[in-house]
Write a protein that holds these residues in place. Structure first.
Motif, mmCIF file in Angstrom:
data_model
loop_
_atom_site.group_PDB
_atom_site.id
_atom_site.type_symbol
_atom_site.label_atom_id
_atom_site.label_comp_id
_atom_site.label_asym_id
_atom_site.label_seq_id
_atom_site.Cartn_x
_atom_site.Cartn_y
_atom_site.Cartn_z
ATOM 1 N N LEU A 119 -52.932 -35.881 -14.571
ATOM 2 C CA LEU A 119 -52.849 -34.928 -15.681
ATOM 3 C C LEU A 119 -52.162 -35.503 -16.913
ATOM 4 O O LEU A 119 -51.817 -34.760 -17.831
ATOM 5 N N ARG A 120 -51.987 -36.797 -16.954
ATOM 6 C CA ARG A 120 -51.256 -37.430 -18.052
ATOM 7 C C ARG A 120 -51.946 -37.219 -19.388
ATOM 8 O O ARG A 120 -51.295 -36.981 -20.404
ATOM 9 N N ARG A 121 -53.252 -37.272 -19.435
ATOM 10 C CA ARG A 121 -53.969 -37.118 -20.703
ATOM 11 C C ARG A 121 -53.941 -35.685 -21.219
ATOM 12 O O ARG A 121 -54.114 -35.453 -22.399
ATOM 13 N N ARG A 122 -53.746 -34.731 -20.318
ATOM 14 C CA ARG A 122 -53.761 -33.320 -20.714
ATOM 15 C C ARG A 122 -52.363 -32.762 -20.888
ATOM 16 O O ARG A 122 -52.151 -31.567 -20.813
ATOM 17 N N GLY A 123 -51.387 -33.602 -21.079
ATOM 18 C CA GLY A 123 -50.031 -33.133 -21.319
ATOM 19 C C GLY A 123 -49.109 -33.328 -20.135
ATOM 20 O O GLY A 123 -47.916 -33.103 -20.242
ATOM 21 N N GLY A 124 -49.657 -33.712 -19.002
ATOM 22 C CA GLY A 124 -48.829 -33.992 -17.840
ATOM 23 C C GLY A 124 -48.428 -32.748 -17.071
ATOM 24 O O GLY A 124 -48.839 -31.628 -17.367
ATOM 25 N N LEU A 125 -47.616 -32.962 -16.099
ATOM 26 C CA LEU A 125 -47.101 -31.895 -15.251
ATOM 27 C C LEU A 125 -45.638 -31.681 -15.630
ATOM 28 O O LEU A 125 -44.841 -32.607 -15.534
ATOM 29 N N PRO A 126 -45.280 -30.484 -16.076
ATOM 30 C CA PRO A 126 -43.885 -30.256 -16.465
ATOM 31 C C PRO A 126 -42.928 -30.478 -15.287
ATOM 32 O O PRO A 126 -43.296 -30.312 -14.126
ATOM 33 N N ALA A 127 -41.706 -30.849 -15.602
ATOM 34 C CA ALA A 127 -40.720 -31.175 -14.577
ATOM 35 C C ALA A 127 -40.426 -29.968 -13.684
ATOM 36 O O ALA A 127 -40.248 -30.120 -12.475
ATOM 37 N N GLY A 128 -40.383 -28.794 -14.262
ATOM 38 C CA GLY A 128 -40.117 -27.596 -13.467
ATOM 39 C C GLY A 128 -41.200 -27.330 -12.436
ATOM 40 O O GLY A 128 -40.924 -27.018 -11.279
ATOM 41 N N TRP A 129 -42.455 -27.458 -12.858
ATOM 42 C CA TRP A 129 -43.557 -27.252 -11.929
ATOM 43 C C TRP A 129 -43.607 -28.363 -10.887
ATOM 44 O O TRP A 129 -43.946 -28.119 -9.724
ATOM 45 N N VAL A 154 -42.871 -29.815 -5.215
ATOM 46 C CA VAL A 154 -42.240 -30.639 -4.177
ATOM 47 C C VAL A 154 -41.546 -29.751 -3.156
ATOM 48 O O VAL A 154 -41.692 -29.943 -1.943
ATOM 49 N N LEU A 155 -40.791 -28.764 -3.617
ATOM 50 C CA LEU A 155 -40.104 -27.866 -2.691
ATOM 51 C C LEU A 155 -41.083 -27.056 -1.853
ATOM 52 O O LEU A 155 -40.901 -26.894 -0.642
ATOM 53 N N PHE A 156 -42.134 -26.557 -2.466
ATOM 54 C CA PHE A 156 -43.132 -25.772 -1.738
ATOM 55 C C PHE A 156 -43.833 -26.624 -0.682
ATOM 56 O O PHE A 156 -43.982 -26.206 0.467
ATOM 57 N N MET A 157 -44.241 -27.820 -1.056
ATOM 58 C CA MET A 157 -44.945 -28.678 -0.114
ATOM 59 C C MET A 157 -44.025 -29.169 0.996
ATOM 60 O O MET A 157 -44.447 -29.291 2.148
ATOM 61 N N ALA A 158 -42.776 -29.461 0.687
ATOM 62 C CA ALA A 158 -41.828 -29.869 1.723
ATOM 63 C C ALA A 158 -41.596 -28.716 2.703
ATOM 64 O O ALA A 158 -41.516 -28.941 3.914
#
Length: 63
Positions: A31-41, A46-50
């Protein structure tokens, strides 16, 4: 046995920690070209998947 821990524990730690961080890293890269993934998301993912990985491992042990 590294640091006195069983190999299964190291596998569990790698699965619960490395998999979510790796997936979020790939999402950030894609998603780097579209603005990336915000740090909060990214942190929330990471917490949800863990948590999902932990629950799946617990259910595997119980069954």
């Amino acid at each position: 046995m590294l640091l006195g821990l069983d190999a299964q524990i190291w596998l569990a730690l790698g699965f619960v920690l490395a998999l979510p961080v790796g997936v979020v890293g790939l999402l950030k890269l894609c998603l780097r070209r579209r603005g990336g993934l915000p740090a909060g998301w990214g942190a929330a993912l990471v917490l949800f998947m863990a948590g999902c990985c932990s629950v799946a491992m617990i259910l595997d042990k119980v069954a």
